[in-house]
Design a protein around this motif. Sequence first.
Motif, PDB file in Angstrom:
ATOM      1  N   SER A 200     -15.447   7.229  -4.146  1.00  0.00           N
ATOM      2  CA  SER A 200     -14.180   6.369  -3.544  1.00  0.00           C
ATOM      3  C   SER A 200     -14.425   4.726  -4.237  1.00  0.00           C
ATOM      4  N   HIS A 201     -13.239   4.352  -3.724  1.00  0.00           N
ATOM      5  CA  HIS A 201     -13.186   2.701  -4.314  1.00  0.00           C
ATOM      6  C   HIS A 201     -13.642   2.539  -3.251  1.00  0.00           C
ATOM      7  N   ARG A 202     -13.128   2.475  -1.586  1.00  0.00           N
ATOM      8  CA  ARG A 202     -13.337   2.132  -0.427  1.00  0.00           C
ATOM      9  C   ARG A 202     -13.789   2.841   0.306  1.00  0.00           C
TER      10      ARG A 202
ATOM     11  N   SER B  62      -3.213   9.273  -5.055  1.00  0.00           N
ATOM     12  CA  SER B  62      -4.708   8.444  -4.076  1.00  0.00           C
ATOM     13  C   SER B  62      -4.802   9.247  -4.016  1.00  0.00           C
TER      14      SER B  62
ATOM     15  N   SER C  26       0.951  -1.397  -0.074  1.00  0.00           N
ATOM     16  CA  SER C  26      -0.003  -0.117  -0.100  1.00  0.00           C
ATOM     17  C   SER C  26       0.617   1.175  -0.098  1.00  0.00           C
TER      18      SER C  26
ATOM     19  N   GLU D  21      -5.475   4.670  -5.643  1.00  0.00           N
ATOM     20  CA  GLU D  21      -6.936   4.116  -4.978  1.00  0.00           C
ATOM     21  C   GLU D  21      -7.191   5.505  -4.194  1.00  0.00           C
ATOM     22  N   THR D  22      -8.975   5.633  -3.863  1.00  0.00           N
ATOM     23  CA  THR D  22      -9.484   7.147  -3.078  1.00  0.00           C
ATOM     24  C   THR D  22     -10.038   5.592  -2.025  1.00  0.00           C
TER      25      THR D  22
END
Length: 293
Positions: free
Chosen positions: A216-218, A201, A2, A37-38
């Motif tokens: 958002s992705h998550r 990100s 990450s 990623e968001t």
Amino acid sequence: MSLIEVTDLRVSYPGKGFRAKPIEILHGVTLDVAYGETVGLVGESGSGKTTIGRAVLGLVKPSGGSIRFAGQEISSLTGTARRGLASHLQVVFQDPYTSLNPSMTIGDILSEPLIVHGVSSGDARGRVRSLLDQVGLPSDSIDRLPREFSGGQRQRVAIARALAPGPQLIVCDEPVSGLDLSTQSRVLDLFLDIQRETGVSYLFISHDLGVIRHISHRVTVLYRGELVETGPTDQVTSAPEHPYTERLLLASPVANPVRQKEKRDKRRELLAADLVYSAGLGGTEEITREGRQ
């Protein structure tokens, strides 16, 4: 691996009064954001979500846990070592009216972080024109003052400033909450376009689960300093497992008056159930105060 890893993060603030014990705001929060990623961080006012963002940025010192950026432990960095992260870690604040120096032109505001990192004035000027184009502002904005722009335009300037040094992660702290709904949508779409173009990100902080769902992705849900639910956006926002997440979802406004009334009534039912449960545990006062927010 990450890009950012927050593990068992704890943050305490000094208590009020002589010899008062510190008040712990975050109680062991763990989350991560991947490259490109968001991750949406959502919770009501006082949940501790902004404190997480401030800890990642080095604006508050953790009392426990760790924060790793690209594999490097950064929670204990200070001085020159911390400033060296500025080109990789940037922030967009909530209020576009106070986050920009009113006495500086847009060109000077956007050039400043570049010049600090060793870019010549001429090269910085060229980069600024490119940034203005990237965020959808006309090239003549470079010689204008912040007061000449609308709220949405000022937030675009703030986004351009965050993008200037080419960061890997931008902490977005309620960046659209002060904008009207139509402007919110355009700014959120801008964030998405920039991510597709640059691969940056986002740790996107908001109290509005509807906004989080859009970008958002998550999603990570925070309640009173604790993580209560996390998962893919579609899963968390369509079939939440925790009652608190369901309440947040019901709090998001919809354009249909009938549907809005149904959501409001359902949220009242959930709050009432929480109040009854809390009364049995001796926590009536805290839940009642939350229900009034």
